[in-house]
Scaffold this motif. Sequence first.
Motif, short mmCIF file in Angstrom:
data_model
loop_
_atom_site.label_atom_id
_atom_site.label_comp_id
_atom_site.label_asym_id
_atom_site.label_seq_id
_atom_site.Cartn_x
_atom_site.Cartn_y
_atom_site.Cartn_z
N LEU A 70 63.16 49.21 28.14
CA LEU A 70 62.58 50.28 28.96
C LEU A 70 61.32 50.83 28.31
O LEU A 70 60.32 51.06 28.99
CB LEU A 70 63.60 51.40 29.17
CG LEU A 70 64.78 51.06 30.08
CD1 LEU A 70 65.82 52.16 30.02
CD2 LEU A 70 64.33 50.83 31.50
N ASN A 71 61.36 51.04 27.01
CA ASN A 71 60.17 51.53 26.30
C ASN A 71 59.01 50.54 26.41
O ASN A 71 57.86 50.94 26.58
CB ASN A 71 60.49 51.76 24.82
CG ASN A 71 61.08 53.12 24.58
OD1 ASN A 71 60.68 54.09 25.19
ND2 ASN A 71 62.06 53.18 23.69
N ARG A 72 59.32 49.26 26.32
CA ARG A 72 58.29 48.24 26.43
C ARG A 72 57.67 48.25 27.83
O ARG A 72 56.45 48.17 27.98
CB ARG A 72 58.89 46.87 26.13
CG ARG A 72 57.86 45.86 25.67
CD ARG A 72 58.52 44.60 25.32
NE ARG A 72 58.75 43.96 26.62
CZ ARG A 72 59.13 42.73 26.79
NH1 ARG A 72 59.38 41.99 25.77
NH2 ARG A 72 59.26 42.22 27.99
N GLU A 73 58.51 48.40 28.84
CA GLU A 73 58.00 48.46 30.22
C GLU A 73 57.11 49.68 30.43
O GLU A 73 56.06 49.60 31.06
CB GLU A 73 59.15 48.49 31.21
CG GLU A 73 58.68 48.56 32.64
CD GLU A 73 59.81 48.69 33.64
OE1 GLU A 73 59.51 49.12 34.77
OE2 GLU A 73 60.97 48.42 33.29
N ILE A 74 57.51 50.81 29.89
CA ILE A 74 56.71 52.03 30.02
C ILE A 74 55.36 51.84 29.33
O ILE A 74 54.33 52.24 29.86
CB ILE A 74 57.48 53.25 29.48
CG1 ILE A 74 58.59 53.62 30.46
CG2 ILE A 74 56.54 54.43 29.24
CD1 ILE A 74 59.55 54.63 29.95
N LYS A 75 55.35 51.21 28.17
CA LYS A 75 54.08 50.94 27.48
C LYS A 75 53.17 50.08 28.34
O LYS A 75 51.97 50.35 28.46
CB LYS A 75 54.37 50.26 26.13
CG LYS A 75 53.13 49.85 25.37
CD LYS A 75 52.30 51.03 24.93
CE LYS A 75 51.14 50.56 24.07
NZ LYS A 75 49.86 51.07 24.49
N LYS B 290 61.80 59.76 32.77
CA LYS B 290 63.04 60.52 33.02
C LYS B 290 64.25 59.62 32.90
O LYS B 290 65.27 60.00 32.33
CB LYS B 290 62.99 61.19 34.39
CG LYS B 290 62.06 62.37 34.45
CD LYS B 290 62.02 62.98 35.83
CE LYS B 290 61.01 64.12 35.88
NZ LYS B 290 60.88 64.68 37.23
N PHE B 291 64.14 58.41 33.46
CA PHE B 291 65.23 57.45 33.38
C PHE B 291 65.51 57.08 31.93
O PHE B 291 66.66 57.06 31.49
CB PHE B 291 64.90 56.20 34.20
CG PHE B 291 65.93 55.12 34.11
CD1 PHE B 291 67.13 55.23 34.80
CD2 PHE B 291 65.71 53.99 33.34
CE1 PHE B 291 68.09 54.24 34.73
CE2 PHE B 291 66.66 53.00 33.26
CZ PHE B 291 67.86 53.12 33.95
N LEU B 292 64.45 56.81 31.17
CA LEU B 292 64.61 56.45 29.77
C LEU B 292 65.28 57.57 28.98
O LEU B 292 66.18 57.32 28.17
CB LEU B 292 63.26 56.12 29.14
CG LEU B 292 63.28 55.80 27.64
CD1 LEU B 292 64.12 54.57 27.36
CD2 LEU B 292 61.88 55.63 27.12
N HIS C 28 74.31 54.54 37.45
CA HIS C 28 73.36 53.83 36.60
C HIS C 28 72.55 52.85 37.44
O HIS C 28 71.33 52.81 37.34
CB HIS C 28 74.10 53.08 35.48
CG HIS C 28 73.21 52.17 34.69
ND1 HIS C 28 72.37 52.63 33.72
CD2 HIS C 28 73.03 50.83 34.77
CE1 HIS C 28 71.70 51.61 33.22
NE2 HIS C 28 72.08 50.51 33.84
N GLU C 29 73.21 52.07 38.26
CA GLU C 29 72.52 51.10 39.10
C GLU C 29 71.65 51.79 40.13
O GLU C 29 70.55 51.34 40.45
CB GLU C 29 73.52 50.17 39.79
CG GLU C 29 74.22 49.24 38.81
CD GLU C 29 73.27 48.37 38.01
OE1 GLU C 29 72.28 47.88 38.58
OE2 GLU C 29 73.50 48.19 36.81
N GLU C 30 72.12 52.91 40.68
CA GLU C 30 71.34 53.64 41.67
C GLU C 30 70.07 54.21 41.04
O GLU C 30 69.00 54.17 41.64
CB GLU C 30 72.16 54.79 42.26
CG GLU C 30 73.29 54.30 43.15
CD GLU C 30 74.24 55.42 43.54
OE1 GLU C 30 73.89 56.61 43.34
OE2 GLU C 30 75.32 55.11 44.03
N ARG C 31 70.18 54.73 39.82
CA ARG C 31 69.01 55.29 39.15
C ARG C 31 68.00 54.21 38.83
O ARG C 31 66.81 54.43 38.81
CB ARG C 31 69.41 55.99 37.84
CG ARG C 31 70.14 57.29 38.07
CD ARG C 31 70.42 57.94 36.76
NE ARG C 31 71.13 56.99 35.91
CZ ARG C 31 71.61 57.28 34.73
NH1 ARG C 31 71.48 58.48 34.22
NH2 ARG C 31 72.23 56.38 34.00
#
Length: 156
Positions: free
Chosen positions: A18-23, A76-78, A144-147
């Motif tokens: 997730l952090n990598r995707e945000i970057k 927010k998700f992270l 979790h899946e919905e978010r």
Amino acid sequence: MTDKQYQAKKWLSRNYELNREIKLLEDKLEVSRQRVNNIVGRYELNEIQMQHNRGGREDLIAEVIELEDLIERRLKFLMSEDNLTTEVINRLETSIERAVLIARYVNRYSWTKIERIYRYSHAQMMRIHLSALDKIIIEEDDTHEERFAGFEQLSV
């Protein structure tokens, strides 16, 4: 490593992705902002909301606004996933297991750094790590899946 240990490790490691995707999103946002600045110098949100027919400049501004919104939602998700990870780790009974998992999966320390901090050999650290992974109980829920829904379509 057993299948249960592998699944726990995979679940604990998901925040790294997730952090990598945000970057990547932040990099894309920066490129879009530079393109906007190259065309118009500065942009205002009100300009785009007031115009009906968009040209190149307005399309770029809209792209920047959409990326900013997406990055905010992903952050927010992270944060919620980080909190969930910490909660699951804090349920472990022994403090050394909690400390090792937090150092590795929350603080993202290297094994060398963790071994230096806690003064254990690599072999002993791996035994503690595997023992802790055995005790991790992952409670997957539907929310979790919905978010997470809606983010997989994003082309980064």
